[in-house]
Design a protein around this motif. Structure first.
Motif, short mmCIF file in Angstrom:
data_model
loop_
_atom_site.label_atom_id
_atom_site.label_comp_id
_atom_site.label_asym_id
_atom_site.label_seq_id
_atom_site.Cartn_x
_atom_site.Cartn_y
_atom_site.Cartn_z
N UNK A 1 0.87 -1.18 0.00
CA UNK A 1 0.00 0.00 0.00
C UNK A 1 0.90 1.22 0.00
N UNK A 2 0.52 2.25 -0.75
CA UNK A 2 1.25 3.52 -0.73
C UNK A 2 0.28 4.61 -0.33
N UNK A 3 0.67 5.40 0.66
CA UNK A 3 -0.16 6.50 1.13
C UNK A 3 0.63 7.80 1.07
N UNK A 4 -0.09 8.88 0.81
CA UNK A 4 0.50 10.22 0.78
C UNK A 4 0.16 10.94 2.09
N UNK A 5 1.14 11.61 2.66
CA UNK A 5 0.92 12.31 3.93
C UNK A 5 0.05 13.55 3.77
N UNK A 6 -0.05 14.09 2.55
CA UNK A 6 -0.82 15.31 2.33
C UNK A 6 -1.93 15.16 1.31
N UNK A 7 -2.46 13.97 1.16
CA UNK A 7 -3.57 13.76 0.24
C UNK A 7 -3.12 13.42 -1.16
N UNK A 8 -4.09 13.43 -2.10
CA UNK A 8 -3.85 12.97 -3.46
C UNK A 8 -3.89 14.08 -4.51
N UNK A 9 -4.47 15.21 -4.18
CA UNK A 9 -4.64 16.28 -5.14
C UNK A 9 -3.94 17.54 -4.65
N UNK A 10 -3.26 18.23 -5.58
CA UNK A 10 -2.51 19.43 -5.24
C UNK A 10 -2.84 20.52 -6.25
N UNK B 1 4.01 22.61 -2.86
CA UNK B 1 3.55 21.58 -1.92
C UNK B 1 4.62 20.52 -1.71
N UNK B 2 4.49 19.81 -0.60
CA UNK B 2 5.33 18.65 -0.30
C UNK B 2 4.44 17.56 0.28
N UNK B 3 4.87 16.34 0.11
CA UNK B 3 4.19 15.20 0.72
C UNK B 3 5.22 14.09 0.88
N UNK B 4 4.88 13.09 1.64
CA UNK B 4 5.73 11.91 1.79
C UNK B 4 4.89 10.71 1.37
N UNK B 5 5.40 9.97 0.39
CA UNK B 5 4.75 8.72 -0.02
C UNK B 5 5.37 7.60 0.79
N UNK B 6 4.54 6.88 1.53
CA UNK B 6 5.02 5.80 2.38
C UNK B 6 4.48 4.47 1.89
N UNK B 7 5.39 3.56 1.59
CA UNK B 7 5.02 2.22 1.14
C UNK B 7 4.99 1.29 2.35
N UNK B 8 3.88 0.58 2.50
CA UNK B 8 3.73 -0.40 3.57
C UNK B 8 3.60 -1.77 2.92
N UNK B 9 4.43 -2.71 3.34
CA UNK B 9 4.41 -4.07 2.79
C UNK B 9 3.66 -4.98 3.76
N UNK C 1 16.83 4.00 -1.27
CA UNK C 1 16.22 2.69 -1.01
C UNK C 1 15.44 2.69 0.30
N UNK C 2 14.57 3.66 0.47
CA UNK C 2 13.77 3.78 1.68
C UNK C 2 12.30 3.48 1.36
N UNK C 3 11.52 3.22 2.39
CA UNK C 3 10.09 2.96 2.21
C UNK C 3 9.27 4.25 2.23
N UNK C 4 9.88 5.37 2.61
CA UNK C 4 9.19 6.66 2.62
C UNK C 4 9.92 7.60 1.65
N UNK C 5 9.18 8.09 0.64
CA UNK C 5 9.76 8.95 -0.39
C UNK C 5 9.24 10.36 -0.24
N UNK C 6 10.10 11.34 0.11
CA UNK C 6 9.66 12.73 0.14
C UNK C 6 9.48 13.24 -1.30
N UNK C 7 8.37 13.91 -1.56
CA UNK C 7 8.06 14.43 -2.89
C UNK C 7 7.68 15.90 -2.75
#
Length: 170
Positions: A61-70, A76-84, A124-130
């Motif tokens: 699952x991948x979730x964005x810390x600041x939602x899906x629409x910008x 803007x910034x968000x962090x995409x976090x991958x959960x296995x 190679x991290x599970x959280x990607x700052x965007x």
């Protein structure tokens, strides 16, 4: 069901006078004890246990810390976090320490994607700052989309990489 207060065995049980191998359900998987004695939790990467049913049931699952629409024109910034997940069990970074993680960008700007992917090849991290200023295509305007793909490669021979994508819409 697995219990943290119990010791599990694989081998000779002197009380019962026989050979036994404890099997338990835990986290949506069926596990068999693989060592003489253990109190550890059955989970992916724990050599004390062998997953008999459910081990192939992996997902990301991948979730964005600041939602899906910008909004267009806004910074803007968000962090995409991958959960296995292994069945119902959320895997920890320690469970996945031998796995490799690769993030790639996918947009309507192939040259920009190639440059972004090359710049992130050692990330190679599970959280990607965007951020809108560094991680979006150069023509980022209303209606634009940019996707980020997370690929997790497992060390097990013959196992397929696990992938999930996340799209940010402007």
């Amino acid at each position: 069901r697995w219990s943290s207060s119990r010791t599990y065995i694989h081998g000779w049980d002197s009380e019962a006078q026989g050979y036994y191998s404890d099997r338990v359900w835990h986290g949506g998987c069926y596990w068999q004890c693989s060592v003489a004695s253990t109190t550890s939790e059955p989970r992916y990467g724990n050599a004390d246990w062998t997953c008999l049913i459910g081990g192939e049931n992996m997902d990301i699952d991948i979730e964005s810390s600041n939602g899906n629409f910008f909004r267009a024109g806004k910074t803007w910034t968000t962090v995409l976090t991958a959960t296995v997940w292994n069945a119902e069990m959320k895997l920890t970074a320690n469970d996945l320490k031998d796995c490799s993680v690769v993030w790639t960008r996918e947009s309507d700007e192939p040259d920009g994607d190639t440059a972004w992917n090359a710049a992130k090849k050692n990330f190679h991290e599970y959280a990607l700052p965007v951020s809108s200023s560094e991680d979006t295509p150069s023509q980022w305007k209303a209606g634009s989309k940019v996707g980020f793909r997370c690929t997790v490669k497992f060390p097990d021979p013959g196992s397929e990489p696990l992938e999930a994508s996340y799209t940010i819409v402007n």
